[in-house]
Design a protein around this motif. Structure first.
Motif, PDB file in Angstrom:
ATOM      1  N   LEU A 144     -27.174   7.412  24.983  1.00 46.69           N
ATOM      2  CA  LEU A 144     -26.044   8.162  25.546  1.00 46.69           C
ATOM      3  C   LEU A 144     -26.224   8.397  27.034  1.00 46.69           C
ATOM      4  CD1 LEU A 144     -25.401  10.817  22.747  1.00 46.69           C
ATOM      5  CD2 LEU A 144     -24.060   8.774  23.237  1.00 46.69           C
ATOM      6  N   THR A 145     -27.414   8.855  27.434  1.00 45.28           N
ATOM      7  CA  THR A 145     -27.624   9.192  28.836  1.00 45.28           C
ATOM      8  C   THR A 145     -27.715   7.951  29.723  1.00 45.28           C
ATOM      9  OG1 THR A 145     -30.020   9.258  28.475  1.00 45.28           O
ATOM     10  CG2 THR A 145     -28.803  11.319  28.193  1.00 45.28           C
ATOM     11  N   ASP A 146     -28.153   6.823  29.161  1.00 44.74           N
ATOM     12  CA  ASP A 146     -28.308   5.585  29.941  1.00 44.74           C
ATOM     13  C   ASP A 146     -27.422   4.477  29.371  1.00 44.74           C
ATOM     14  OD1 ASP A 146     -29.283   4.177  32.029  1.00 44.74           O
ATOM     15  OD2 ASP A 146     -31.269   3.805  31.201  1.00 44.74           O
ATOM     16  N   ARG A 147     -26.223   4.850  28.939  1.00 44.61           N
ATOM     17  CA  ARG A 147     -25.349   3.885  28.266  1.00 44.61           C
ATOM     18  C   ARG A 147     -24.929   2.709  29.153  1.00 44.61           C
ATOM     19  NH1 ARG A 147     -20.551   5.279  24.000  1.00 44.61           N
ATOM     20  NH2 ARG A 147     -19.783   3.155  23.683  1.00 44.61           N
ATOM     21  N   ARG A 149     -26.615   1.099  31.366  1.00 45.07           N
ATOM     22  CA  ARG A 149     -27.705   0.126  31.372  1.00 45.07           C
ATOM     23  C   ARG A 149     -27.819  -0.573  30.026  1.00 45.07           C
ATOM     24  NH1 ARG A 149     -34.081   1.528  31.538  1.00 45.07           N
ATOM     25  NH2 ARG A 149     -34.874  -0.598  31.657  1.00 45.07           N
ATOM     26  N   VAL A 150     -27.641   0.167  28.946  1.00 48.03           N
ATOM     27  CA  VAL A 150     -27.685  -0.438  27.609  1.00 48.03           C
ATOM     28  C   VAL A 150     -26.579  -1.481  27.467  1.00 48.03           C
ATOM     29  CG1 VAL A 150     -27.484   0.011  25.143  1.00 48.03           C
ATOM     30  CG2 VAL A 150     -28.719   1.627  26.594  1.00 48.03           C
ATOM     31  N   SER A 151     -25.366  -1.136  27.885  1.00 48.43           N
ATOM     32  CA  SER A 151     -24.237  -2.074  27.785  1.00 48.43           C
ATOM     33  C   SER A 151     -24.485  -3.323  28.618  1.00 48.43           C
ATOM     34  CB  SER A 151     -22.952  -1.380  28.245  1.00 48.43           C
ATOM     35  OG  SER A 151     -22.646  -0.275  27.417  1.00 48.43           O
ATOM     36  N   ALA A 152     -25.056  -3.151  29.816  1.00 48.73           N
ATOM     37  CA  ALA A 152     -25.323  -4.310  30.674  1.00 48.73           C
ATOM     38  C   ALA A 152     -26.350  -5.236  30.044  1.00 48.73           C
ATOM     39  CB  ALA A 152     -25.794  -3.828  32.041  1.00 48.73           C
ATOM     40  N   LEU A 153     -27.394  -4.669  29.445  1.00 44.75           N
ATOM     41  CA  LEU A 153     -28.404  -5.497  28.789  1.00 44.75           C
ATOM     42  C   LEU A 153     -27.822  -6.252  27.597  1.00 44.75           C
ATOM     43  CD1 LEU A 153     -31.582  -3.212  28.838  1.00 44.75           C
ATOM     44  CD2 LEU A 153     -31.230  -5.346  30.081  1.00 44.75           C
ATOM     45  N   VAL A 154     -27.000  -5.564  26.806  1.00 43.36           N
ATOM     46  CA  VAL A 154     -26.365  -6.222  25.662  1.00 43.36           C
ATOM     47  C   VAL A 154     -25.454  -7.346  26.137  1.00 43.36           C
ATOM     48  CG1 VAL A 154     -24.736  -5.894  23.765  1.00 43.36           C
ATOM     49  CG2 VAL A 154     -26.528  -4.200  24.157  1.00 43.36           C
ATOM     50  N   ARG A 155     -24.650  -7.070  27.160  1.00 41.30           N
ATOM     51  CA  ARG A 155     -23.721  -8.082  27.654  1.00 41.30           C
ATOM     52  C   ARG A 155     -24.456  -9.310  28.189  1.00 41.30           C
ATOM     53  NH1 ARG A 155     -21.218  -4.984  30.536  1.00 41.30           N
ATOM     54  NH2 ARG A 155     -22.334  -5.231  32.491  1.00 41.30           N
ATOM     55  N   ASP A 156     -25.457  -9.104  29.045  1.00 39.20           N
ATOM     56  CA  ASP A 156     -26.173 -10.241  29.642  1.00 39.20           C
ATOM     57  C   ASP A 156     -26.913 -11.056  28.576  1.00 39.20           C
ATOM     58  OD1 ASP A 156     -25.255  -9.307  32.052  1.00 39.20           O
ATOM     59  OD2 ASP A 156     -27.137  -8.296  32.597  1.00 39.20           O
ATOM     60  N   SER A 157     -27.553 -10.362  27.652  1.00 42.42           N
ATOM     61  CA  SER A 157     -28.307 -11.075  26.612  1.00 42.42           C
ATOM     62  C   SER A 157     -27.380 -11.855  25.690  1.00 42.42           C
ATOM     63  CB  SER A 157     -29.137 -10.075  25.801  1.00 42.42           C
ATOM     64  OG  SER A 157     -30.038  -9.369  26.617  1.00 42.42           O
ATOM     65  N   LEU A 158     -26.233 -11.258  25.337  1.00 41.28           N
ATOM     66  CA  LEU A 158     -25.327 -11.932  24.412  1.00 41.28           C
ATOM     67  C   LEU A 158     -24.640 -13.118  25.074  1.00 41.28           C
ATOM     68  CD1 LEU A 158     -24.432 -11.689  21.514  1.00 41.28           C
ATOM     69  CD2 LEU A 158     -22.552 -10.226  22.240  1.00 41.28           C
ATOM     70  N   ILE A 159     -24.273 -12.995  26.335  1.00 38.44           N
ATOM     71  CA  ILE A 159     -23.664 -14.120  27.051  1.00 38.44           C
ATOM     72  C   ILE A 159     -24.643 -15.290  27.130  1.00 38.44           C
ATOM     73  CG2 ILE A 159     -22.870 -14.878  29.328  1.00 38.44           C
ATOM     74  CD1 ILE A 159     -21.557 -12.164  29.680  1.00 38.44           C
ATOM     75  N   LYS A 160     -25.909 -14.975  27.394  1.00 37.76           N
ATOM     76  CA  LYS A 160     -26.923 -16.029  27.477  1.00 37.76           C
ATOM     77  C   LYS A 160     -27.126 -16.719  26.133  1.00 37.76           C
ATOM     78  CE  LYS A 160     -31.724 -16.764  28.896  1.00 37.76           C
ATOM     79  NZ  LYS A 160     -32.961 -16.128  29.436  1.00 37.76           N
ATOM     80  N   ARG A 161     -27.155 -15.941  25.050  1.00 33.08           N
ATOM     81  CA  ARG A 161     -27.343 -16.529  23.724  1.00 33.08           C
ATOM     82  C   ARG A 161     -26.130 -17.361  23.309  1.00 33.08           C
ATOM     83  NH1 ARG A 161     -29.867 -18.144  20.920  1.00 33.08           N
ATOM     84  NH2 ARG A 161     -29.946 -17.077  18.919  1.00 33.08           N
ATOM     85  N   ALA A 162     -24.933 -16.892  23.646  1.00 36.98           N
ATOM     86  CA  ALA A 162     -23.725 -17.623  23.259  1.00 36.98           C
ATOM     87  C   ALA A 162     -23.632 -18.968  23.969  1.00 36.98           C
ATOM     88  CB  ALA A 162     -22.491 -16.772  23.551  1.00 36.98           C
ATOM     89  N   LYS A 163     -24.156 -19.056  25.178  1.00 32.81           N
ATOM     90  CA  LYS A 163     -24.109 -20.330  25.904  1.00 32.81           C
ATOM     91  C   LYS A 163     -24.902 -21.416  25.179  1.00 32.81           C
ATOM     92  CE  LYS A 163     -23.216 -18.842  30.650  1.00 32.81           C
ATOM     93  NZ  LYS A 163     -23.747 -18.778  32.047  1.00 32.81           N
ATOM     94  N   ASP A 164     -25.927 -21.010  24.441  1.00 38.94           N
ATOM     95  CA  ASP A 164     -26.698 -22.003  23.681  1.00 38.94           C
ATOM     96  C   ASP A 164     -25.850 -22.686  22.621  1.00 38.94           C
ATOM     97  OD1 ASP A 164     -28.878 -21.263  25.201  1.00 38.94           O
ATOM     98  OD2 ASP A 164     -29.653 -19.861  23.694  1.00 38.94           O
ATOM     99  N   PHE A 165     -24.760 -22.043  22.212  1.00 35.92           N
ATOM    100  CA  PHE A 165     -23.866 -22.618  21.197  1.00 35.92           C
ATOM    101  C   PHE A 165     -22.532 -23.053  21.805  1.00 35.92           C
ATOM    102  CE2 PHE A 165     -26.724 -19.676  19.106  1.00 35.92           C
ATOM    103  CZ  PHE A 165     -27.178 -20.410  18.027  1.00 35.92           C
TER     104      PHE A 165
END
Length: 280
Positions: A144-147, A149-165
């Motif tokens: 909650l307090t660092d949301r 940063r959490v959203s940015a990490l999820v977004r960057d990691s998921l975009i990178k993983r999706a590119k593999d497919f």
């Protein structure tokens, strides 16, 4: 003779209609349409999946030999939830919303490896994988307090993983976050404890201020008594007599302004005045 000619004409008409119908069916099977926002991947029975895709419009194919498979290349939303564990071993339920579309240049490869339902096969699995990996790096309260940063990490990691497919993600957002019942109760109890601590702190501060005020009053009274004592020692009882006279004057003035006060002469002067000559 006439009936034979009529029969021949009917046979000719039937053959013509049958030929036209067969020709129409053949022409219809040889045509296919790609709507707006779509692209077609062609499968050839001899050459396999063709590398070149087909864009919007009506196109010709070889019946039986070629089959078009239509891909929707527009951005589409997908939602999925994941129950993940935090760094401090709390369970958190998150809902993720992504906007995805296929890489148009890799449609033949997507068709060969994943098929038309590529997004349903890939996004839920990589979404859960990324959420669990990111959430495990934070404590429950940090979500909650660092949301951001959490959203940015999820977004960057998921975009990178999706590119593999060969999937392009236009947007990734955490739309819902909820904690388990035990953690929610712990948070509520913590808030109550903080409120009680603040209230106790205020009571202590109030008592301290009252104590300081009492000390200041006592010091003032002590200083005043000392000054009066010093003045009496140096000037005698004159100051006290002066204070008495001032108090008596103030009392007399107050009583003089009151209509409920009657003054009587001292001793028997009032009776003597009534018995004097000329008194009626």
């Amino acid at each position: 003779m006439g009936s034979q000619q009529a029969a021949n004409i009917l046979n000719s008409v039937a053959k013509t209609a049958l030929g036209l119908g067969a020709l129409g069916a053949l022409a219809n099977s040889a045509l296919y349409t790609v709507d707006g926002g779509e692209k077609a991947v062609i499968f050839d029975r001899f050459r396999g999946v063709l590398e070149e895709t087909v864009g919007e419009g009506t196109h010709v194919r070889i019946p039986w030999l070629q089959s078009p498979y239509i891909f929707d290349i527009r951005t589409r939303p997908h939602n999925f939830s994941s129950m993940s564990g935090t760094k401090d071993l709390q369970m958190v339920n998150l809902t993720l919303r992504v906007l995805s579309r296929p890489d148009q240049n890799r449609l033949p490869h997507i068709f060969q490896t994943l098929g038309l339902e590529y997004d349903e096969k890939v996004l839920p699995s990589i979404g859960n994988e990324v959420l669990k990996a990111v959430v495990a790096q934070f404590n429950a309260d940090q979500l909650l307090t660092d949301r951001p940063r959490v959203s940015a990490l999820v977004r960057d990691s998921l975009i990178k993983r999706a590119k593999d497919f060969n999937i392009i993600l236009d947007d990734v957002a955490i739309t819902h976050l909820s904690y388990g019942a035990e953690f929610s109760r712990a948070v509520e109890q913590k808030q109550v404890a903080q409120q009680e601590a603040e209230r106790s702190k205020y009571v202590v501060m109030k008592a301290d201020q009252e104590r300081r005020a009492a000390i200041i009053r006592a010091e003032g009274e002590s200083e005043s008594a000392k000054l009066i004592s010093d003045a009496t020692a140096s000037a005698g009882m004159g100051l006290i007599e002066l204070r008495k006279i001032e108090a008596m004057k103030e009392n007399a003035a107050t009583m003089g302004r009151s209509s409920n006060v009657t003054y009587l002469p001292n001793g028997n002067q009032m009776l003597l005045a009534m018995n004097a000559p000329g008194a009626r």
